[in-house]
Design a protein around this motif. Structure first.
Motif, PDB file in Angstrom:
ATOM      1  N   ILE A 199      82.532  23.971 -22.942  1.00  0.00           N
ATOM      2  CA  ILE A 199      82.666  23.001 -23.963  1.00  0.00           C
ATOM      3  C   ILE A 199      82.780  24.112 -25.348  1.00  0.00           C
ATOM      4  CG2 ILE A 199      81.282  21.253 -25.229  1.00  0.00           C
ATOM      5  CD1 ILE A 199      79.821  20.669 -22.707  1.00  0.00           C
ATOM      6  N   ASP A 200      83.485  25.166 -25.149  1.00  0.00           N
ATOM      7  CA  ASP A 200      83.622  26.120 -26.329  1.00  0.00           C
ATOM      8  C   ASP A 200      84.429  25.372 -27.245  1.00  0.00           C
ATOM      9  OD1 ASP A 200      83.883  28.622 -27.580  1.00  0.00           O
ATOM     10  OD2 ASP A 200      86.022  28.790 -26.988  1.00  0.00           O
ATOM     11  N   TYR A 201      83.792  25.421 -28.801  1.00  0.00           N
ATOM     12  CA  TYR A 201      84.463  24.987 -29.840  1.00  0.00           C
ATOM     13  C   TYR A 201      84.422  25.705 -31.164  1.00  0.00           C
ATOM     14  CZ  TYR A 201      79.872  23.373 -31.421  1.00  0.00           C
ATOM     15  OH  TYR A 201      78.550  23.607 -31.809  1.00  0.00           O
ATOM     16  N   ASP A 202      85.169  25.323 -32.274  1.00  0.00           N
ATOM     17  CA  ASP A 202      84.871  25.825 -33.203  1.00  0.00           C
ATOM     18  C   ASP A 202      85.091  24.822 -34.498  1.00  0.00           C
ATOM     19  OD1 ASP A 202      87.935  26.393 -34.813  1.00  0.00           O
ATOM     20  OD2 ASP A 202      87.937  26.545 -32.501  1.00  0.00           O
ATOM     21  N   THR A 203      84.620  24.852 -35.574  1.00  0.00           N
ATOM     22  CA  THR A 203      84.672  24.019 -36.764  1.00  0.00           C
ATOM     23  C   THR A 203      85.717  24.463 -37.741  1.00  0.00           C
ATOM     24  OG1 THR A 203      82.409  23.562 -36.459  1.00  0.00           O
ATOM     25  CG2 THR A 203      83.456  22.573 -38.343  1.00  0.00           C
ATOM     26  N   ARG A 204      86.606  23.795 -37.965  1.00  0.00           N
ATOM     27  CA  ARG A 204      87.615  23.790 -38.987  1.00  0.00           C
ATOM     28  C   ARG A 204      87.372  22.903 -40.164  1.00  0.00           C
ATOM     29  NH1 ARG A 204      92.656  24.608 -34.658  1.00  0.00           N
ATOM     30  NH2 ARG A 204      91.371  25.837 -33.275  1.00  0.00           N
ATOM     31  N   GLU A 205      88.212  23.069 -41.456  1.00  0.00           N
ATOM     32  CA  GLU A 205      88.283  22.316 -42.391  1.00  0.00           C
ATOM     33  C   GLU A 205      89.814  21.935 -42.816  1.00  0.00           C
ATOM     34  OE1 GLU A 205      85.862  22.420 -45.860  1.00  0.00           O
ATOM     35  OE2 GLU A 205      84.129  21.642 -45.028  1.00  0.00           O
ATOM     36  N   PHE A 206      90.375  20.725 -42.900  1.00  0.00           N
ATOM     37  CA  PHE A 206      91.788  20.663 -43.197  1.00  0.00           C
ATOM     38  C   PHE A 206      91.813  19.601 -44.367  1.00  0.00           C
ATOM     39  CE2 PHE A 206      92.518  21.942 -38.696  1.00  0.00           C
ATOM     40  CZ  PHE A 206      92.932  23.032 -39.174  1.00  0.00           C
ATOM     41  N   THR A 207      92.756  19.556 -45.308  1.00  0.00           N
ATOM     42  CA  THR A 207      92.728  18.468 -46.115  1.00  0.00           C
ATOM     43  C   THR A 207      93.289  17.173 -45.448  1.00  0.00           C
ATOM     44  OG1 THR A 207      95.024  19.001 -46.781  1.00  0.00           O
ATOM     45  CG2 THR A 207      93.340  20.321 -48.077  1.00  0.00           C
ATOM     46  N   ILE A 208      93.080  16.080 -46.218  1.00  0.00           N
ATOM     47  CA  ILE A 208      93.510  14.765 -45.606  1.00  0.00           C
ATOM     48  C   ILE A 208      94.967  14.868 -45.654  1.00  0.00           C
ATOM     49  CG2 ILE A 208      93.952  12.306 -46.428  1.00  0.00           C
ATOM     50  CD1 ILE A 208      90.824  12.368 -47.354  1.00  0.00           C
ATOM     51  N   GLU A 209      95.687  15.646 -46.770  1.00  0.00           N
ATOM     52  CA  GLU A 209      97.154  15.378 -46.630  1.00  0.00           C
ATOM     53  C   GLU A 209      97.520  16.393 -45.421  1.00  0.00           C
ATOM     54  OE1 GLU A 209     100.765  16.353 -49.641  1.00  0.00           O
ATOM     55  OE2 GLU A 209      99.130  17.836 -49.617  1.00  0.00           O
ATOM     56  N   PHE A 210      97.015  17.439 -45.221  1.00  0.00           N
ATOM     57  CA  PHE A 210      97.398  18.246 -43.955  1.00  0.00           C
ATOM     58  C   PHE A 210      97.297  17.381 -42.468  1.00  0.00           C
ATOM     59  CE2 PHE A 210      96.531  21.008 -40.204  1.00  0.00           C
ATOM     60  CZ  PHE A 210      97.435  22.036 -40.215  1.00  0.00           C
TER      61      PHE A 210
ATOM     62  N   TYR B 213      99.734  14.184 -38.131  1.00  0.00           N
ATOM     63  CA  TYR B 213      99.406  12.957 -37.443  1.00  0.00           C
ATOM     64  C   TYR B 213     100.857  12.265 -37.276  1.00  0.00           C
ATOM     65  CZ  TYR B 213      98.660   8.214 -36.395  1.00  0.00           C
ATOM     66  OH  TYR B 213      98.530   6.890 -35.729  1.00  0.00           O
ATOM     67  N   LEU B 214     101.453  12.303 -38.657  1.00  0.00           N
ATOM     68  CA  LEU B 214     102.754  11.293 -38.656  1.00  0.00           C
ATOM     69  C   LEU B 214     103.901  11.985 -38.220  1.00  0.00           C
ATOM     70  CD1 LEU B 214     102.249   9.801 -42.160  1.00  0.00           C
ATOM     71  CD2 LEU B 214     101.720   8.758 -40.021  1.00  0.00           C
ATOM     72  N   GLU B 215     103.871  13.237 -38.373  1.00  0.00           N
ATOM     73  CA  GLU B 215     105.394  14.218 -38.208  1.00  0.00           C
ATOM     74  C   GLU B 215     105.614  14.006 -36.655  1.00  0.00           C
ATOM     75  OE1 GLU B 215     106.762  18.607 -39.247  1.00  0.00           O
ATOM     76  OE2 GLU B 215     104.840  18.469 -38.364  1.00  0.00           O
ATOM     77  N   LYS B 216     106.814  13.645 -36.327  1.00  0.00           N
ATOM     78  CA  LYS B 216     107.154  13.485 -34.841  1.00  0.00           C
ATOM     79  C   LYS B 216     106.531  12.603 -34.179  1.00  0.00           C
ATOM     80  CE  LYS B 216     109.070  18.267 -35.136  1.00  0.00           C
ATOM     81  NZ  LYS B 216     108.986  19.692 -34.346  1.00  0.00           N
ATOM     82  N   ASP B 217     105.604  11.720 -34.714  1.00  0.00           N
ATOM     83  CA  ASP B 217     104.834  10.647 -33.846  1.00  0.00           C
ATOM     84  C   ASP B 217     105.703   9.838 -33.268  1.00  0.00           C
ATOM     85  OD1 ASP B 217     102.263   9.385 -33.086  1.00  0.00           O
ATOM     86  OD2 ASP B 217     103.019   7.712 -34.201  1.00  0.00           O
ATOM     87  N   ASP B 218     106.833   9.418 -33.791  1.00  0.00           N
ATOM     88  CA  ASP B 218     107.910   8.542 -32.970  1.00  0.00           C
ATOM     89  C   ASP B 218     108.320   8.857 -31.692  1.00  0.00           C
ATOM     90  OD1 ASP B 218     107.642   6.544 -35.192  1.00  0.00           O
ATOM     91  OD2 ASP B 218     109.273   7.074 -36.250  1.00  0.00           O
ATOM     92  N   ASP B 219     108.395  10.273 -31.472  1.00  0.00           N
ATOM     93  CA  ASP B 219     108.865  10.794 -30.349  1.00  0.00           C
ATOM     94  C   ASP B 219     107.765  11.347 -29.542  1.00  0.00           C
ATOM     95  OD1 ASP B 219     111.337  10.582 -30.987  1.00  0.00           O
ATOM     96  OD2 ASP B 219     111.530  12.179 -32.276  1.00  0.00           O
ATOM     97  N   ASP B 220     106.477  10.838 -30.063  1.00  0.00           N
ATOM     98  CA  ASP B 220     104.976  11.505 -29.341  1.00  0.00           C
ATOM     99  C   ASP B 220     105.099  13.171 -29.222  1.00  0.00           C
ATOM    100  OD1 ASP B 220     104.135   8.949 -28.531  1.00  0.00           O
ATOM    101  OD2 ASP B 220     105.300   8.738 -26.788  1.00  0.00           O
ATOM    102  N   PHE B 221     105.368  13.814 -30.173  1.00  0.00           N
ATOM    103  CA  PHE B 221     105.463  15.263 -30.221  1.00  0.00           C
ATOM    104  C   PHE B 221     104.373  15.521 -31.515  1.00  0.00           C
ATOM    105  CE2 PHE B 221     109.455  15.063 -27.981  1.00  0.00           C
ATOM    106  CZ  PHE B 221     108.926  15.536 -26.752  1.00  0.00           C
ATOM    107  N   SER B 222     103.839  14.575 -32.174  1.00  0.00           N
ATOM    108  CA  SER B 222     103.044  15.023 -33.308  1.00  0.00           C
ATOM    109  C   SER B 222     102.005  16.005 -33.041  1.00  0.00           C
ATOM    110  CB  SER B 222     102.348  13.693 -33.877  1.00  0.00           C
ATOM    111  OG  SER B 222     101.490  13.340 -33.005  1.00  0.00           O
ATOM    112  N   GLU B 223     101.706  16.997 -33.821  1.00  0.00           N
ATOM    113  CA  GLU B 223     100.642  17.985 -33.493  1.00  0.00           C
ATOM    114  C   GLU B 223      99.199  17.434 -33.326  1.00  0.00           C
ATOM    115  OE1 GLU B 223     100.744  21.830 -35.454  1.00  0.00           O
ATOM    116  OE2 GLU B 223     102.839  21.439 -36.095  1.00  0.00           O
ATOM    117  N   ILE B 224      98.688  16.282 -34.069  1.00  0.00           N
ATOM    118  CA  ILE B 224      97.520  15.609 -33.987  1.00  0.00           C
ATOM    119  C   ILE B 224      97.856  14.096 -33.434  1.00  0.00           C
ATOM    120  CG2 ILE B 224      95.458  14.902 -35.071  1.00  0.00           C
ATOM    121  CD1 ILE B 224      95.976  17.306 -37.283  1.00  0.00           C
ATOM    122  N   TYR B 225      97.332  13.773 -32.325  1.00  0.00           N
ATOM    123  CA  TYR B 225      97.850  12.497 -31.912  1.00  0.00           C
ATOM    124  C   TYR B 225      96.691  11.726 -31.284  1.00  0.00           C
ATOM    125  CZ  TYR B 225      97.513  14.626 -27.108  1.00  0.00           C
ATOM    126  OH  TYR B 225      96.989  15.115 -25.856  1.00  0.00           O
ATOM    127  N   VAL B 226      96.898  10.574 -31.068  1.00  0.00           N
ATOM    128  CA  VAL B 226      96.124   9.366 -30.582  1.00  0.00           C
ATOM    129  C   VAL B 226      96.188   9.293 -28.908  1.00  0.00           C
ATOM    130  CG1 VAL B 226      95.056   7.068 -30.608  1.00  0.00           C
ATOM    131  CG2 VAL B 226      95.772   8.540 -32.652  1.00  0.00           C
TER     132      VAL B 226
END
Length: 378
Positions: A30-41, A46-59
């Motif tokens: 359960i190794d983890y780290d805490t980061r901060e990103f802007t909403i825009e990022f 999340y949206l980038e390449k989501d149609d092809d299931d390659f988005s970097e942040i995904y559900v």
């Protein structure tokens, strides 16, 4: 000191050593780290390449259903604009791809994406009531920039955390209370012949074989929830309206849970044996057809270990409607040979990121399955 006492001391020491070894091992997973990103990022990733299931942040598949109502979505946006703290996002880094899987926070991320793409119109705000009816594009340019640049904390599980660890975290986050699921509530509150019928159908061996339940939903009556959705949505398609003596429910207005409650109440009030037999026949016919036609059953692909509700609804109701139109339906060449174990590329059910149970979106994905089956029939 007696021999028995000495043995007890040794046994206790051994247990402590074993416990410490287990703690060290699990803490490494359960190794983890805490980061901060802007909403825009976050939204862009999340949206980038989501149609092809390659988005970097995904559900992940087990969270594909979007369940927040418009009021809850609007309150999240209001909180951010007011500068109030919002819960952190939990994501897990996938070793094989480097992508970030959302463990907890998918409703928040999708709400942010919907707002920034002008799909969400704010409603029923109490503090910033001057923003009611507004979309992102209606904000002043300076406010838009401030919103996009708002940082959100994210806890990132390292790629040491395997799927079992990720699932366990999701389970702990989402079942830390004793709240009943809607189906568990219905079982206790809305008793009657139709409720009994639903739970009988949920024990069907073919359903269980075709429709694996993720470990976080096991023993929570998820099979009965899916069966109920099949009957409710197939019967009320395409408008998804209910009309009864004491029930006037619309899926878009009430939301899924209340719509299903009203459907159960209506059916328990009047569920003649002829209708019961017809529904059972339709249900079994649909399962037999899915077994013959869909190589992955109700799953998205062979590698899936769970069944997402939107996929189940689309495949089950779409198949039922196709069979109603053509009872002897036989389908071939639904997939290219290279896709026979994938069930995603050529045959691509339009689930969408947002408002998965808006009637228009429901109809679109059900029609996609129905029309594809009929177009490929012999």
């Amino acid at each position: 000191m007696s021999k028995a006492v000495k043995q007890d001391i040794i046994t206790m020491a051994e247990k402590q050593i074993l416990a410490e070894d287990q703690i060290d091992e699990r803490r490494q997973e359960i190794d983890y780290d805490t980061r901060e990103f802007t909403i825009e990022f976050i939204v862009n990733k999340y949206l980038e390449k989501d149609d092809d299931d390659f988005s970097e942040i995904y559900v992940p598949e087990y969270q594909r259903e979007f369940v927040w109502d418009i009021n809850r979505q609007s309150r999240l946006i209001e909180s951010i604009i007011l500068g109030l703290p919002i819960p952190v996002l939990f994501v897990a880094e996938i070793k094989e791809t480097g992508r970030l899987e959302i463990v907890d926070g998918s409703q928040r991320v999708r709400t942010l994406a919907a707002f920034m793409t002008n799909q969400l119109q704010l409603r029923n705000l109490r503090i910033l009531n001057g923003l009611n009816g507004s979309c992102f594009k209606n904000l002043a340019p300076s406010r838009q920039r401030k919103f996009k640049n708002t940082p959100i904390r994210m806890i990132v599980l390292s790629d040491k955390a395997d799927e079992k660890v990720r699932n366990d975290m999701f389970d702990r986050i989402n079942t830390s209370s004793l709240d009943l699921t809607p189906m568990e509530t219905r079982k206790g509150v809305y008793r009657g012949d139709f409720t009994d019928f639903i739970f009988d159908c949920a024990t069907n061996k073919k359903l269980i074989e075709l429709c694996p339940i993720g470990r976080y939903f096991q023993d929570r009556n998820e099979e009965a929830e899916l069966v109920l959705r099949f009957f409710a949505f197939s019967e009320t398609y395409p408008e998804f309206n209910l009309s009864g003596e004491n029930n006037q429910a619309n899926l878009e207005r009430t939301g899924v849970a209340r719509f299903l409650d009203e459907y159960v109440i209506l059916k328990n009030h009047h569920f003649p044996n002829e209708e019961k037999q017809k529904k059972l026949s339709d249900f079994e016919r649909m399962l037999n057809f899915v077994q013959k036609t869909f190589p992955s059953g109700f799953k998205r692909n062979h590698d899936s270990d769970s069944t997402a509700r939107p996929y189940f609804e689309a495949i089950s109701v779409g198949s039922h409607l196709a069979l109603e139109q053509k009872p002897n339906l036989t389908v071939q060449n639904l997939w290219n040979p290279s896709e026979i174990s994938n069930q995603t590329d050529y045959f691509r059910i339009p689930i969408g990121r947002y408002q998965t149970h808006k009637p228009q979106n429901m109809k679109e994905r059900i029609d996609y399955v129905k029309d594809k089956l009929l177009s490929q029939s012999l």
